[in-house]
Design a protein around this motif. Sequence first.
Motif, PDB file in Angstrom:
ATOM      1  N   GLU A 118       0.835  -1.204   0.000  1.00 39.57           N
ATOM      2  CA  GLU A 118       0.000   0.000   0.000  1.00 39.57           C
ATOM      3  C   GLU A 118       0.870   1.254   0.000  1.00 39.57           C
ATOM      4  O   GLU A 118       0.543   2.249  -0.658  1.00 39.57           O
ATOM      5  N   MET A 119       1.982   1.216   0.725  1.00 41.24           N
ATOM      6  CA  MET A 119       2.902   2.354   0.783  1.00 41.24           C
ATOM      7  C   MET A 119       3.510   2.621  -0.598  1.00 41.24           C
ATOM      8  O   MET A 119       3.562   3.780  -1.046  1.00 41.24           O
ATOM      9  N   ILE A 120       3.950   1.555  -1.284  1.00 42.74           N
ATOM     10  CA  ILE A 120       4.535   1.700  -2.626  1.00 42.74           C
ATOM     11  C   ILE A 120       3.477   2.201  -3.606  1.00 42.74           C
ATOM     12  O   ILE A 120       3.762   3.050  -4.471  1.00 42.74           O
ATOM     13  N   LYS A 121       2.249   1.693  -3.463  1.00 42.27           N
ATOM     14  CA  LYS A 121       1.170   2.090  -4.360  1.00 42.27           C
ATOM     15  C   LYS A 121       0.869   3.581  -4.246  1.00 42.27           C
ATOM     16  O   LYS A 121       0.424   4.212  -5.209  1.00 42.27           O
ATOM     17  N   ARG A 122       1.154   4.154  -3.079  1.00 41.61           N
ATOM     18  CA  ARG A 122       0.914   5.580  -2.846  1.00 41.61           C
ATOM     19  C   ARG A 122       2.185   6.410  -3.078  1.00 41.61           C
ATOM     20  O   ARG A 122       2.304   7.531  -2.568  1.00 41.61           O
ATOM     21  N   ASP A 123       3.134   5.836  -3.816  1.00 38.34           N
ATOM     22  CA  ASP A 123       4.367   6.541  -4.207  1.00 38.34           C
ATOM     23  C   ASP A 123       5.214   6.957  -3.020  1.00 38.34           C
ATOM     24  O   ASP A 123       5.852   8.018  -3.038  1.00 38.34           O
ATOM     25  N   ARG A 124       5.238   6.115  -1.996  1.00 38.74           N
ATOM     26  CA  ARG A 124       6.120   6.330  -0.851  1.00 38.74           C
ATOM     27  C   ARG A 124       7.207   5.272  -0.913  1.00 38.74           C
ATOM     28  O   ARG A 124       6.950   4.096  -0.708  1.00 38.74           O
ATOM     29  N   TYR A 125       8.435   5.699  -1.228  1.00 39.81           N
ATOM     30  CA  TYR A 125       9.499   4.744  -1.507  1.00 39.81           C
ATOM     31  C   TYR A 125      10.601   4.745  -0.451  1.00 39.81           C
ATOM     32  O   TYR A 125      11.679   4.219  -0.695  1.00 39.81           O
ATOM     33  N   CYS A 126      10.355   5.351   0.698  1.00 40.91           N
ATOM     34  CA  CYS A 126      11.349   5.401   1.770  1.00 40.91           C
ATOM     35  C   CYS A 126      10.851   4.675   3.003  1.00 40.91           C
ATOM     36  O   CYS A 126       9.657   4.695   3.311  1.00 40.91           O
ATOM     37  N   CYS A 127      11.759   4.055   3.712  1.00 39.87           N
ATOM     38  CA  CYS A 127      11.410   3.381   4.964  1.00 39.87           C
ATOM     39  C   CYS A 127      10.911   4.425   5.963  1.00 39.87           C
ATOM     40  O   CYS A 127      11.565   5.447   6.176  1.00 39.87           O
ATOM     41  N   PRO A 128       9.752   4.194   6.590  1.00 37.44           N
ATOM     42  CA  PRO A 128       9.221   5.166   7.561  1.00 37.44           C
ATOM     43  C   PRO A 128      10.098   5.308   8.802  1.00 37.44           C
ATOM     44  O   PRO A 128       9.967   6.281   9.534  1.00 37.44           O
ATOM     45  N   ILE A 129      10.995   4.346   9.030  1.00 42.16           N
ATOM     46  CA  ILE A 129      11.825   4.375  10.232  1.00 42.16           C
ATOM     47  C   ILE A 129      13.149   5.095   9.984  1.00 42.16           C
ATOM     48  O   ILE A 129      13.529   6.008  10.721  1.00 42.16           O
ATOM     49  N   CYS A 130      13.865   4.682   8.926  1.00 41.28           N
ATOM     50  CA  CYS A 130      15.209   5.231   8.700  1.00 41.28           C
ATOM     51  C   CYS A 130      15.314   6.122   7.459  1.00 41.28           C
ATOM     52  O   CYS A 130      16.366   6.696   7.199  1.00 41.28           O
ATOM     53  N   SER A 131      14.246   6.204   6.674  1.00 41.81           N
ATOM     54  CA  SER A 131      14.169   7.068   5.481  1.00 41.81           C
ATOM     55  C   SER A 131      15.019   6.594   4.306  1.00 41.81           C
ATOM     56  O   SER A 131      15.153   7.321   3.325  1.00 41.81           O
ATOM     57  N   LYS A 132      15.588   5.399   4.376  1.00 39.50           N
ATOM     58  CA  LYS A 132      16.354   4.879   3.236  1.00 39.50           C
ATOM     59  C   LYS A 132      15.401   4.424   2.122  1.00 39.50           C
ATOM     60  O   LYS A 132      14.267   4.014   2.391  1.00 39.50           O
ATOM     61  N   SER A 133      15.859   4.474   0.888  1.00 38.68           N
ATOM     62  CA  SER A 133      15.069   4.006  -0.243  1.00 38.68           C
ATOM     63  C   SER A 133      14.847   2.501  -0.120  1.00 38.68           C
ATOM     64  O   SER A 133      15.775   1.750   0.182  1.00 38.68           O
ATOM     65  N   VAL A 134      13.616   2.052  -0.376  1.00 36.25           N
ATOM     66  CA  VAL A 134      13.304   0.635  -0.197  1.00 36.25           C
ATOM     67  C   VAL A 134      13.242  -0.118  -1.531  1.00 36.25           C
ATOM     68  O   VAL A 134      13.114  -1.340  -1.542  1.00 36.25           O
ATOM     69  N   ILE A 135      13.332   0.596  -2.652  1.00 44.50           N
ATOM     70  CA  ILE A 135      13.368  -0.038  -3.972  1.00 44.50           C
ATOM     71  C   ILE A 135      14.478   0.616  -4.792  1.00 44.50           C
ATOM     72  O   ILE A 135      15.039   1.638  -4.393  1.00 44.50           O
ATOM     73  N   ASP A 136      14.779   0.033  -5.942  1.00 49.80           N
ATOM     74  CA  ASP A 136      15.785   0.595  -6.843  1.00 49.80           C
ATOM     75  C   ASP A 136      15.246   1.887  -7.456  1.00 49.80           C
ATOM     76  O   ASP A 136      14.274   1.877  -8.203  1.00 49.80           O
ATOM     77  N   MET A 137      15.891   3.006  -7.132  1.00 53.26           N
ATOM     78  CA  MET A 137      15.429   4.318  -7.578  1.00 53.26           C
ATOM     79  C   MET A 137      16.294   4.883  -8.700  1.00 53.26           C
ATOM     80  O   MET A 137      16.170   6.057  -9.045  1.00 53.26           O
ATOM     81  N   SER A 138      17.180   4.094  -9.288  1.00 51.94           N
ATOM     82  CA  SER A 138      18.137   4.608 -10.275  1.00 51.94           C
ATOM     83  C   SER A 138      17.450   5.271 -11.468  1.00 51.94           C
ATOM     84  O   SER A 138      17.921   6.300 -11.979  1.00 51.94           O
ATOM     85  N   ARG A 139      16.339   4.723 -11.932  1.00 50.19           N
ATOM     86  CA  ARG A 139      15.628   5.332 -13.060  1.00 50.19           C
ATOM     87  C   ARG A 139      15.040   6.682 -12.679  1.00 50.19           C
ATOM     88  O   ARG A 139      15.034   7.623 -13.471  1.00 50.19           O
ATOM     89  N   THR A 140      14.558   6.777 -11.444  1.00 48.72           N
ATOM     90  CA  THR A 140      14.016   8.050 -10.958  1.00 48.72           C
ATOM     91  C   THR A 140      15.123   9.088 -10.836  1.00 48.72           C
ATOM     92  O   THR A 140      14.939  10.255 -11.212  1.00 48.72           O
ATOM     93  N   TRP A 141      16.285   8.673 -10.306  1.00 50.91           N
ATOM     94  CA  TRP A 141      17.399   9.618 -10.176  1.00 50.91           C
ATOM     95  C   TRP A 141      17.843  10.116 -11.554  1.00 50.91           C
ATOM     96  O   TRP A 141      18.171  11.296 -11.714  1.00 50.91           O
ATOM     97  N   LYS A 142      17.841   9.241 -12.550  1.00 53.21           N
ATOM     98  CA  LYS A 142      18.220   9.641 -13.904  1.00 53.21           C
ATOM     99  C   LYS A 142      17.234  10.652 -14.470  1.00 53.21           C
ATOM    100  O   LYS A 142      17.626  11.631 -15.129  1.00 53.21           O
ATOM    101  N   ARG A 143      15.957  10.456 -14.182  1.00 52.94           N
ATOM    102  CA  ARG A 143      14.945  11.405 -14.663  1.00 52.94           C
ATOM    103  C   ARG A 143      15.125  12.764 -13.996  1.00 52.94           C
ATOM    104  O   ARG A 143      14.989  13.811 -14.641  1.00 52.94           O
ATOM    105  N   ILE A 144      15.469  12.775 -12.715  1.00 51.37           N
ATOM    106  CA  ILE A 144      15.707  14.036 -12.012  1.00 51.37           C
ATOM    107  C   ILE A 144      16.950  14.722 -12.566  1.00 51.37           C
ATOM    108  O   ILE A 144      16.989  15.959 -12.694  1.00 51.37           O
TER     109      ILE A 144
END
Length: 228
Positions: free
Chosen positions: A144-170
């Motif tokens: 549910e968290m991923i479905k709502r475009d939340r890609y960071c751990c709520p505890i430590c804020s680290k990325s929980v999936i591979d974000m390399s494509r997103t970083w390239k777009r940015i």
Amino acid sequence: METGGSSANERLHFGKMEYGWQHCRRRCKIRASCCNEVAQLCSNCGVNMGEYFCDICKFFDDDTEKEHFHCNECGICRVGGRNNFFHCKNCGSCYSLALQGNHFCVENSMRHHCSICYEYLFDSLKDTTVMKCGHTMHYECYYEMIKRDRYCCPICSKSVIDMSRTWKRIDEEIEATVMPEDYQYKKVWILCNDCNDTMEVFFHVIGQKCSHCKSYNTRMVSPPVLPH
């Protein structure tokens, strides 16, 4: 004519899967004060109180399709089949064999509440998942968290999936977005949530990139205080 053996066998299987609750099928509801010990078979009539019985937890269940097993390290009974799980001593819980040697350990990571629904994870009946950072939550909460475009751990804020494509777009968006002259050479200090590095970078309204791990999962922080 009914033999004593067949009568005892009928009593043994009497009421199988007919009593208890949806999550726990068993044929006993109370323990009388006169009982000295809890056993799988009734000492009076011989009825089997549950096809699965744990003498440690004193737990009964008729539904053997759950493949119950007792984990001595966890101290409780679990479901899913002993051969499908291993006990991680660092994390302090049983995990699927797919995670053996394939997860980041966090001490007692399952002895916490799910950071989304706040249900205690260690003895939860719901499926759990271990994120890249080692923290855990219910699988349905994670999805549910991923479905709502939340890609960071709520505890430590680290990325929980591979974000390399997103970083390239940015990267492409920043390259196409020229900052006003007053901000072109402005620098800020950032903390990278993914690698925990702190550094000084050029400010951009879209985001600040970590020069170490190339992540945009960063936040601005105060400059370090230099010793006098």
